[in-house]
Design an enzyme around this catalytic site. Structure first.
Site, PDB file in Angstrom:
ATOM      1  N   HIS A  73       0.845  -1.200   0.000  1.00 16.37           N
ATOM      2  CA  HIS A  73       0.000   0.000   0.000  1.00 16.37           C
ATOM      3  C   HIS A  73       0.876   1.244   0.000  1.00 16.37           C
ATOM      4  O   HIS A  73       1.742   1.399   0.852  1.00 16.37           O
ATOM      5  CB  HIS A  73      -0.901   0.016   1.240  1.00 16.37           C
ATOM      6  N   TYR A 199      -8.834   5.732   7.892  1.00 15.59           N
ATOM      7  CA  TYR A 199      -8.924   6.082   9.313  1.00 15.59           C
ATOM      8  C   TYR A 199      -9.927   7.233   9.412  1.00 15.59           C
ATOM      9  O   TYR A 199      -9.715   8.268   8.756  1.00 15.59           O
ATOM     10  CB  TYR A 199      -7.585   6.587   9.846  1.00 15.59           C
ATOM     11  N   PRO A 291      -3.224   0.059  18.733  1.00 13.09           N
ATOM     12  CA  PRO A 291      -3.015  -0.383  17.343  1.00 13.09           C
ATOM     13  C   PRO A 291      -3.168   0.723  16.295  1.00 13.09           C
ATOM     14  O   PRO A 291      -2.917   0.481  15.116  1.00 13.09           O
ATOM     15  CB  PRO A 291      -4.083  -1.475  17.152  1.00 13.09           C
ATOM     16  N   LYS A 295       1.905  -0.364  14.973  1.00  9.19           N
ATOM     17  CA  LYS A 295       3.319  -0.500  15.337  1.00  9.19           C
ATOM     18  C   LYS A 295       3.670  -1.734  16.174  1.00  9.19           C
ATOM     19  O   LYS A 295       4.852  -2.072  16.303  1.00  9.19           O
ATOM     20  CB  LYS A 295       3.789   0.749  16.125  1.00  9.19           C
ATOM     21  N   TYR A 383       4.723   6.363   9.626  1.00  8.37           N
ATOM     22  CA  TYR A 383       3.825   5.239   9.333  1.00  8.37           C
ATOM     23  C   TYR A 383       4.573   4.121   8.596  1.00  8.37           C
ATOM     24  O   TYR A 383       4.407   2.943   8.917  1.00  8.37           O
ATOM     25  CB  TYR A 383       2.624   5.714   8.497  1.00  8.37           C
TER      26      TYR A 383
HETATM   27  C1  LIG Z   1      -6.132  -8.689  20.251  1.00  9.06           C
HETATM   28  C2  LIG Z   1      -4.905  -8.005  19.697  1.00  9.06           C
HETATM   29  C3  LIG Z   1      -4.993  -7.248  18.511  1.00  9.06           C
HETATM   30  C4  LIG Z   1      -3.878  -6.603  17.999  1.00  9.06           C
HETATM   31  N1  LIG Z   1      -3.983  -5.873  16.854  1.00  9.06           N
HETATM   32  C5  LIG Z   1      -2.899  -5.231  16.376  1.00  9.06           C
HETATM   33  C6  LIG Z   1      -2.963  -4.464  15.209  1.00  9.06           C
HETATM   34  O1  LIG Z   1      -4.010  -4.335  14.590  1.00  9.06           O
HETATM   35  N2  LIG Z   1      -1.839  -3.844  14.784  1.00  9.06           N
HETATM   36  C7  LIG Z   1      -0.634  -3.967  15.453  1.00  9.06           C
HETATM   37  O2  LIG Z   1       0.388  -3.431  15.025  1.00  9.06           O
HETATM   38  N3  LIG Z   1      -0.539  -4.704  16.544  1.00  9.06           N
HETATM   39  C8  LIG Z   1      -1.638  -5.324  17.017  1.00  9.06           C
HETATM   40  N4  LIG Z   1      -1.531  -6.060  18.136  1.00  9.06           N
HETATM   41  C9  LIG Z   1      -0.224  -6.149  18.730  1.00  9.06           C
HETATM   42  C10 LIG Z   1       0.621  -7.227  18.085  1.00  9.06           C
HETATM   43  O3  LIG Z   1      -0.159  -8.348  17.797  1.00  9.06           O
HETATM   44  C11 LIG Z   1       1.745  -7.543  19.054  1.00  9.06           C
HETATM   45  O4  LIG Z   1       2.519  -6.367  19.216  1.00  9.06           O
HETATM   46  C12 LIG Z   1       2.631  -8.706  18.623  1.00  9.06           C
HETATM   47  O5  LIG Z   1       1.918  -9.926  18.725  1.00  9.06           O
HETATM   48  C13 LIG Z   1       3.873  -8.769  19.508  1.00  9.06           C
HETATM   49  O6  LIG Z   1       4.550  -9.967  19.310  1.00  9.06           O
HETATM   50  P1  LIG Z   1       5.290 -10.670  20.542  1.00  9.06           P
HETATM   51  O7  LIG Z   1       5.897 -11.889  19.982  1.00  9.06           O
HETATM   52  O8  LIG Z   1       6.144  -9.675  21.219  1.00  9.06           O
HETATM   53  O9  LIG Z   1       4.149 -11.009  21.593  1.00  9.06           O
HETATM   54  P2  LIG Z   1       2.956 -12.076  21.483  1.00  9.06           P
HETATM   55  O10 LIG Z   1       2.447 -12.155  20.104  1.00  9.06           O
HETATM   56  O11 LIG Z   1       2.013 -11.743  22.578  1.00  9.06           O
HETATM   57  O12 LIG Z   1       3.668 -13.456  21.798  1.00  9.06           O
HETATM   58  C14 LIG Z   1       4.073 -13.798  23.101  1.00  9.06           C
HETATM   59  C15 LIG Z   1       4.021 -15.309  23.231  1.00  9.06           C
HETATM   60  O13 LIG Z   1       4.496 -15.662  24.519  1.00  9.06           O
HETATM   61  C16 LIG Z   1       3.667 -16.682  25.033  1.00  9.06           C
HETATM   62  N5  LIG Z   1       3.777 -16.644  26.498  1.00  9.06           N
HETATM   63  C17 LIG Z   1       3.225 -15.762  27.354  1.00  9.06           C
HETATM   64  N6  LIG Z   1       3.563 -16.050  28.613  1.00  9.06           N
HETATM   65  C18 LIG Z   1       4.355 -17.146  28.556  1.00  9.06           C
HETATM   66  C19 LIG Z   1       5.021 -17.905  29.531  1.00  9.06           C
HETATM   67  N7  LIG Z   1       4.931 -17.614  30.850  1.00  9.06           N
HETATM   68  N8  LIG Z   1       5.744 -18.968  29.143  1.00  9.06           N
HETATM   69  C20 LIG Z   1       5.863 -19.279  27.823  1.00  9.06           C
HETATM   70  N9  LIG Z   1       5.240 -18.584  26.833  1.00  9.06           N
HETATM   71  C21 LIG Z   1       4.511 -17.520  27.215  1.00  9.06           C
HETATM   72  C22 LIG Z   1       2.284 -16.325  24.507  1.00  9.06           C
HETATM   73  O14 LIG Z   1       1.431 -17.462  24.501  1.00  9.06           O
HETATM   74  C23 LIG Z   1       2.606 -15.841  23.118  1.00  9.06           C
HETATM   75  O15 LIG Z   1       2.571 -16.861  22.153  1.00  9.06           O
HETATM   76  C24 LIG Z   1      -2.645  -6.707  18.667  1.00  9.06           C
HETATM   77  C25 LIG Z   1      -2.544  -7.446  19.834  1.00  9.06           C
HETATM   78  C26 LIG Z   1      -3.657  -8.093  20.362  1.00  9.06           C
HETATM   79  C27 LIG Z   1      -3.519  -8.879  21.659  1.00  9.06           C
END
Ligand SMILES: Cc1cc2nc3c(=O)[nH]c(=O)nc-3n(C[C@H](O)[C@H](O)[C@H](O)COP(=O)(O)OP(=O)(O)OC[C@H]3O[C@@H](n4cnc5c(N)ncnc54)[C@H](O)[C@@H]3O)c2cc1C
Length: 388
Positions: A73, A199, A291, A295, A383
């Site tokens: 995009h 948006y 969100p 980011k 962005y």
């Molecule tokens: C409902 C929702 C909607 C979102 N929508 C957007 C969006 O539209 N745009 C955007 O940019 N971002 C969005 N986000 C944010 C984005 O999804 C996250 O920033 C991204 O997933 C971060 O990745 P991560 O690997 O750091 O964390 P996560 O994806 O949360 O992964 C962490 C992992 O650690 C595991 N875990 C947790 N605790 C433990 C433990 N004690 N032991 C072992 N494993 C554990 C979890 O099960 C998970 O699989 C959204 C988040 C959520 C929750």
């Protein structure tokens, strides 16, 4: 297996990407994930990849399906006062973003980890970190009722906002802002309303029209913080969305049954520092952004890039300089993304406590953005993503 070089807590995008990048550089790791693989692969979350994130995925062999099925995009629309204008990323900042769901990124990551013999141990419980300030840290966990111990050189805390890693940093300080509303989001197997995201700032509240692919749309409306998803039938959602969009867009809105419907609270939060001894946090374990600026996933990727470079450097030369600097390096970029996400959230949402003054200032700023290439350039640069 009871020894590895890097024990990674969490098999989300941050943990699995870190494991994959390290393996490509000859560094061993084991990922410990609390949930089942099916659960992790079924989560519906982010959908916009910054240019730098897409380039990193390509560099590490994860770009083929993204480039085939994702959509580049070159801009987004901002709507207010019944009309809309476009922010052209390519013209203003020379680049674009990639629309490719986090669910797909996660699948590509699990596929490549499996194909290349990486280790993800899922359904672990009671993960605990030990000896983080010693030379030989360890992680203990329970799997199928049996306690296991994994020795390692380093621990990467990639366990999201409800994980255990950040609470292992003794003097951690959290900077936080909770927004007084949520996002009610639906996914529907309908063609998107427009070719690019819209948006919308509206007196009834914010709305966002996004998409995952040409037959999968993602729509959101700002809702009360204590709203109950069961009060929102699909019809009520579509009516509310249509009421918040410009008329010229509504004529292209195709409605249909939702295949997912959920409410997400909005929060900005940063934990400092992002390291302690041999523990390094990455992704949501250290920071959460609303969100609005798209980011969250991108910050998880940029943290992983900095951390993997530092670890690879250590294993290549024994140098600890990049590891010592990791927290400061990552936080400098994190805070800029936090600022941008806060700015977009503040610009586009209705804040009841701002009375009639707030919307007037928002409209003035939107008008300024529509008139000023300099203002639009600042938005476009942020962005598409600041340099890694
Ligand atoms: C409902 C929702 C909607 C979102 N929508 C957007 C969006 O539209 N745009 C955007 O940019 N971002 C969005 N986000 C944010 C984005 O999804 C996250 O920033 C991204 O997933 C971060 O990745 P991560 O690997 O750091 O964390 P996560 O994806 O949360 O992964 C962490 C992992 O650690 C595991 N875990 C947790 N605790 C433990 C433990 N004690 N032991 C072992 N494993 C554990 C979890 O099960 C998970 O699989 C959204 C988040 C959520 C929750």
């Amino acid at each position: 297996m009871n020894r590895t070089q890097v024990a990674i807590i969490g098999g989300g995008p941050a943990g699995t990407l870190l494991s994959h990048i390290l393996r490509r550089h000859g560094v061993e790791s084991v990922v410990l994930e609390r949930r089942s693989k099916e659960y992790v692969l079924g989560r519906i979350r982010a959908g916009v990849l910054e240019q730098g994130s897409a380039d990193i995925l390509r560099e590490y062999g994860l770009g083929d399906r993204m480039d085939r099925e994702g959509q580049a995009h070159d801009g987004v629309y901002l709507a207010y006062r019944g009309g809309r204008f476009r922010v052209d990323f390519r013209e203003l900042a020379g680049s674009s973003v990639m629309i490719y769901g986090q669910t797909q990124v996660q699948k590509d990551l699990y596929d490549v980890v499996d194909a290349e013999g990486g280790v993800i141990i899922d359904e672990v419980e009671d993960v605990r970190l030990h000896g983080l300030t010693d030379d030989r840290p360890a992680v203990t966990y329970v799997r199928q009722g049996v306690e296991q111990r994994m020795e390692c050189d380093f621990v990467a805390g990639c366990d999201g906002s409800h994980g255990v890693s950040s609470s292992s940093i003794p003097d951690i300080v959290t900077y936080e802002r909770n927004y007084p509303f949520g996002w009610l989001g639906i996914l529907s197997e309908t063609p998107p309303i427009a070719e690019e995201l819209i948006y919308a700032n509206h007196p009834r509240g914010f709305a966002l029209c996004s998409m995952r692919n040409p037959m999968l749309s993602r729509y959101y409306v700002q809702c009360d913080i204590d709203a109950d998803v069961s009060d929102w039938s699909d019809d009520r959602f579509w009516e509310e969305l249509a009421a918040r969009l410009p008329d010229d867009a509504v004529t292209s809105l195709v409605t249909g049954p939702s295949i997912d419907k959920s409410i997400t609270p909005l929060r900005s939060s940063v934990a400092e520092p992002m390291s302690h001894g041999r523990l390094f946090l990455a992704g949501d374990a250290a920071h959460i952004v609303p969100p609005t600026g798209a980011k969250g996933l991108n910050l998880a990727i940029s943290d992983v890039v900095y951390l993997s470079r530092a670890l690879v450097d250590f294993y290549a030369s024994g140098a600890t300089r990049a590891l010592d600097a990791y927290s400061d390096t990552a936080l400098a970029r994190v805070w800029k993304a936090v600022r941008f996400s806060w700015w977009m959230t503040t610009l586009m949402h209705r804040f009841e406590e701002d009375g009639s003054f707030g919307p007037k200032v928002q409209e003035a700023e939107l008008e300024y953005l529509s008139e000023s290439p300099a203002a639009r350039t600042a938005m476009a640069e942020n962005y598409i993503g600041l340099p890694l």
